[in-house]
Scaffold this motif. Sequence first.
Motif, PDB file in Angstrom:
ATOM      1  N   ASP A  49       0.787  -1.098  -0.083  1.00 17.16           N
ATOM      2  CA  ASP A  49       0.111  -0.135  -0.225  1.00 17.16           C
ATOM      3  C   ASP A  49       0.859   1.363  -0.076  1.00 17.16           C
ATOM      4  OD1 ASP A  49      -2.520  -1.286   0.252  1.00 17.16           O
ATOM      5  OD2 ASP A  49      -1.993  -1.756   2.213  1.00 17.16           O
ATOM      6  N   SER A  50       2.042   0.966   0.779  1.00 19.25           N
ATOM      7  CA  SER A  50       2.822   2.275   0.770  1.00 19.25           C
ATOM      8  C   SER A  50       3.562   2.874  -0.397  1.00 19.25           C
ATOM      9  CB  SER A  50       3.994   2.245   1.881  1.00 19.25           C
ATOM     10  OG  SER A  50       3.371   2.276   3.219  1.00 19.25           O
ATOM     11  N   LYS A  51       3.869   1.481  -1.164  1.00 20.35           N
ATOM     12  CA  LYS A  51       4.450   1.390  -2.454  1.00 20.35           C
ATOM     13  C   LYS A  51       3.782   2.245  -3.425  1.00 20.35           C
ATOM     14  CE  LYS A  51       7.250  -1.210  -5.743  1.00 20.35           C
ATOM     15  NZ  LYS A  51       6.581  -1.141  -6.753  1.00 20.35           N
ATOM     16  N   CYS A  52       2.227   1.788  -3.459  1.00 20.17           N
ATOM     17  CA  CYS A  52       1.367   2.305  -4.377  1.00 20.17           C
ATOM     18  C   CYS A  52       1.171   3.714  -4.033  1.00 20.17           C
ATOM     19  CB  CYS A  52      -0.157   1.481  -4.277  1.00 20.17           C
ATOM     20  SG  CYS A  52       0.293  -0.334  -4.940  1.00 20.17           S
ATOM     21  N   PHE A  53       1.290   4.168  -2.730  1.00 19.11           N
ATOM     22  CA  PHE A  53       0.699   5.631  -2.555  1.00 19.11           C
ATOM     23  C   PHE A  53       1.675   6.525  -3.216  1.00 19.11           C
ATOM     24  CE2 PHE A  53       1.784   9.260   0.087  1.00 19.11           C
ATOM     25  CZ  PHE A  53       0.579   9.882   0.400  1.00 19.11           C
ATOM     26  N   PHE A  54       2.998   6.164  -3.029  1.00 21.53           N
ATOM     27  CA  PHE A  54       4.023   7.089  -3.651  1.00 21.53           C
ATOM     28  C   PHE A  54       3.798   7.006  -5.391  1.00 21.53           C
ATOM     29  CE2 PHE A  54       5.594   7.024   0.497  1.00 21.53           C
ATOM     30  CZ  PHE A  54       5.679   8.190   0.862  1.00 21.53           C
ATOM     31  N   GLU A  55       3.890   5.822  -5.815  1.00 21.34           N
ATOM     32  CA  GLU A  55       3.888   5.499  -7.428  1.00 21.34           C
ATOM     33  C   GLU A  55       2.662   6.225  -7.801  1.00 21.34           C
ATOM     34  OE1 GLU A  55       6.692   1.762  -7.830  1.00 21.34           O
ATOM     35  OE2 GLU A  55       4.601   1.388  -7.842  1.00 21.34           O
ATOM     36  N   GLU A  56       1.594   6.171  -7.292  1.00 22.90           N
ATOM     37  CA  GLU A  56       0.179   6.837  -7.733  1.00 22.90           C
ATOM     38  C   GLU A  56       0.329   8.416  -7.768  1.00 22.90           C
ATOM     39  OE1 GLU A  56      -2.799   5.449  -5.333  1.00 22.90           O
ATOM     40  OE2 GLU A  56      -2.917   3.418  -6.346  1.00 22.90           O
ATOM     41  N   ARG A  57       1.414   8.895  -7.233  1.00 19.57           N
ATOM     42  CA  ARG A  57       1.623  10.245  -7.116  1.00 19.57           C
ATOM     43  C   ARG A  57       2.754  10.692  -7.689  1.00 19.57           C
ATOM     44  NH1 ARG A  57      -1.360   8.420  -3.177  1.00 19.57           N
ATOM     45  NH2 ARG A  57      -3.189   9.716  -2.388  1.00 19.57           N
ATOM     46  N   GLY A  58       3.208   9.806  -8.734  1.00 20.12           N
ATOM     47  CA  GLY A  58       4.404  10.275  -9.556  1.00 20.12           C
ATOM     48  C   GLY A  58       5.681   9.873  -9.109  1.00 20.12           C
ATOM     49  N   LEU A  59       5.888   9.214  -7.935  1.00 20.50           N
ATOM     50  CA  LEU A  59       7.238   8.844  -7.680  1.00 20.50           C
ATOM     51  C   LEU A  59       7.372   7.452  -7.595  1.00 20.50           C
ATOM     52  CD1 LEU A  59       9.687  10.196  -6.318  1.00 20.50           C
ATOM     53  CD2 LEU A  59       8.748   9.545  -4.057  1.00 20.50           C
ATOM     54  N   PRO A  60       8.011   6.796  -8.543  1.00 24.45           N
ATOM     55  CA  PRO A  60       8.361   5.467  -8.756  1.00 24.45           C
ATOM     56  C   PRO A  60       9.285   5.030  -7.591  1.00 24.45           C
ATOM     57  CG  PRO A  60       8.685   6.464 -10.788  1.00 24.45           C
ATOM     58  CD  PRO A  60       8.380   7.598  -9.924  1.00 24.45           C
ATOM     59  N   ILE A  61       9.186   3.801  -7.171  1.00 20.68           N
ATOM     60  CA  ILE A  61       9.946   2.981  -6.177  1.00 20.68           C
ATOM     61  C   ILE A  61      10.919   2.131  -6.788  1.00 20.68           C
ATOM     62  CG2 ILE A  61       9.960   1.908  -4.003  1.00 20.68           C
ATOM     63  CD1 ILE A  61       8.801   4.829  -3.943  1.00 20.68           C
ATOM     64  N   VAL A  62      12.156   2.176  -6.501  1.00 20.40           N
ATOM     65  CA  VAL A  62      13.018   0.895  -6.797  1.00 20.40           C
ATOM     66  C   VAL A  62      13.534   0.125  -5.873  1.00 20.40           C
ATOM     67  CG1 VAL A  62      13.990   2.269  -8.904  1.00 20.40           C
ATOM     68  CG2 VAL A  62      15.000   2.554  -6.425  1.00 20.40           C
ATOM     69  N   VAL A  63      13.608  -1.217  -5.725  1.00 21.53           N
ATOM     70  CA  VAL A  63      13.807  -2.141  -4.928  1.00 21.53           C
ATOM     71  C   VAL A  63      15.597  -2.633  -5.058  1.00 21.53           C
ATOM     72  CG1 VAL A  63      13.454  -4.189  -3.631  1.00 21.53           C
ATOM     73  CG2 VAL A  63      11.553  -2.798  -4.554  1.00 21.53           C
ATOM     74  N   PRO A 110      13.161   5.948  -3.352  1.00 20.42           N
ATOM     75  CA  PRO A 110      12.687   6.597  -4.687  1.00 20.42           C
ATOM     76  C   PRO A 110      13.518   6.538  -5.854  1.00 20.42           C
ATOM     77  CG  PRO A 110      13.479   8.238  -2.996  1.00 20.42           C
ATOM     78  CD  PRO A 110      13.506   6.868  -2.534  1.00 20.42           C
ATOM     79  N   GLU A 111      12.941   6.414  -7.192  1.00 17.64           N
ATOM     80  CA  GLU A 111      13.685   6.094  -8.232  1.00 17.64           C
ATOM     81  C   GLU A 111      14.753   7.354  -8.475  1.00 17.64           C
ATOM     82  OE1 GLU A 111      12.471   4.307 -12.549  1.00 17.64           O
ATOM     83  OE2 GLU A 111      11.967   6.463 -12.260  1.00 17.64           O
ATOM     84  N   THR A 112      14.263   8.361  -7.890  1.00 16.83           N
ATOM     85  CA  THR A 112      15.156   9.514  -8.067  1.00 16.83           C
ATOM     86  C   THR A 112      16.454   9.864  -7.243  1.00 16.83           C
ATOM     87  OG1 THR A 112      13.875  10.874  -6.211  1.00 16.83           O
ATOM     88  CG2 THR A 112      13.229  11.117  -8.769  1.00 16.83           C
ATOM     89  N   GLN A 113      16.347   8.728  -6.192  1.00 11.95           N
ATOM     90  CA  GLN A 113      17.271   8.651  -5.176  1.00 11.95           C
ATOM     91  C   GLN A 113      17.493   9.972  -4.207  1.00 11.95           C
ATOM     92  OE1 GLN A 113      19.473   5.523  -4.846  1.00 11.95           O
ATOM     93  NE2 GLN A 113      17.502   4.895  -5.820  1.00 11.95           N
ATOM     94  N   ASP A 114      16.385  10.623  -4.060  1.00 10.64           N
ATOM     95  CA  ASP A 114      16.606  11.965  -3.383  1.00 10.64           C
ATOM     96  C   ASP A 114      15.404  12.036  -2.459  1.00 10.64           C
ATOM     97  OD1 ASP A 114      16.620  14.741  -2.681  1.00 10.64           O
ATOM     98  OD2 ASP A 114      16.894  15.510  -4.583  1.00 10.64           O
ATOM     99  N   ALA A 115      15.678  11.952  -1.177  1.00  8.06           N
ATOM    100  CA  ALA A 115      14.816  12.023  -0.092  1.00  8.06           C
ATOM    101  C   ALA A 115      13.789  13.173   0.143  1.00  8.06           C
ATOM    102  CB  ALA A 115      15.414  12.081   1.255  1.00  8.06           C
ATOM    103  N   ARG A 116      14.246  14.518  -0.657  1.00  6.84           N
ATOM    104  CA  ARG A 116      13.368  15.464  -0.730  1.00  6.84           C
ATOM    105  C   ARG A 116      12.300  15.427  -1.789  1.00  6.84           C
ATOM    106  NH1 ARG A 116      18.371  19.438  -2.754  1.00  6.84           N
ATOM    107  NH2 ARG A 116      18.710  17.637  -3.974  1.00  6.84           N
TER     108      ARG A 116
END
Length: 255
Positions: free
Chosen positions: A86-100, A108-114
């Motif tokens: 659910d947390s992964k979907c939360f961010f990806e649905e808001r335009g922030l892809p997640i990489v494992v 975050p795919e951007t590698q930027d906590a900001r």
Amino acid sequence: MSTNHYDVVVIGAGPAGMMAAGRAAERGKRVLLMEKNKEVGKKLSITGGGRCNILNAESDTRKLLENYGEAAKYLHSPFSQHGMDDSKCFFEERGLPIVVEARQRAFPETQDARDVTRVMKEYVTKHHVELWLKTAFEGWVVKNGEIQGITTSRGSVTADAYVLATGGSSRQETGSTGEGIQSLTTLGHTIHDPNPNNVPLTVKEQWVKDLSGTTLSFMKITFTSKNGTKLSRTGKVLFTHFGLSGHSSLMSRMK
């Protein structure tokens, strides 16, 4: 009704506070989110060496909670309602892809906590959460054993419900000093002494500092605390200007 009365007041605009405030507002509540810093997510924006190890990608909640010790018994219910997927979907649905990455560490795919902070701030803004920055929580107003309101550096506020999300006492330079949790003692709660978790280790030896920037993989570190507790972890070790750091699975639970 007083203009300073809300359905929900959230104290602390870190990730937990922003999530709580955004979700309550998303469900139609009038929400106030207050933060003593001049910006939200100050600690979040520097976490994980600036990359933000945003979650563990283990989707099996029972397996995940095996790492939480005694706290696991309290976490099955909330994790069953909002798990890692659910947390992964939360961010990806808001335009922030997640990489494992290795050991189920997700960034975050951007590698930027900001960017994580940005997404959370956009979430509370979108749902019209009222945000008070540079506002310090000062205490609880209690009458006949019930919370009647809170006092802040901007005056008194009342609400139907309060969420305390001030965090512990790590990284005090970000404002995370622990006084919010300690305030609960005035309400009759017992507060357990905090243990360091997911933190780097400082050392006095100069040779360690001289190796600042050097990374070694699959190293074993054994740590003995003043009370005799000994813990060992294996993983990547990073030498820094102050001591030793590493990924979360190595540095966590080093008491």
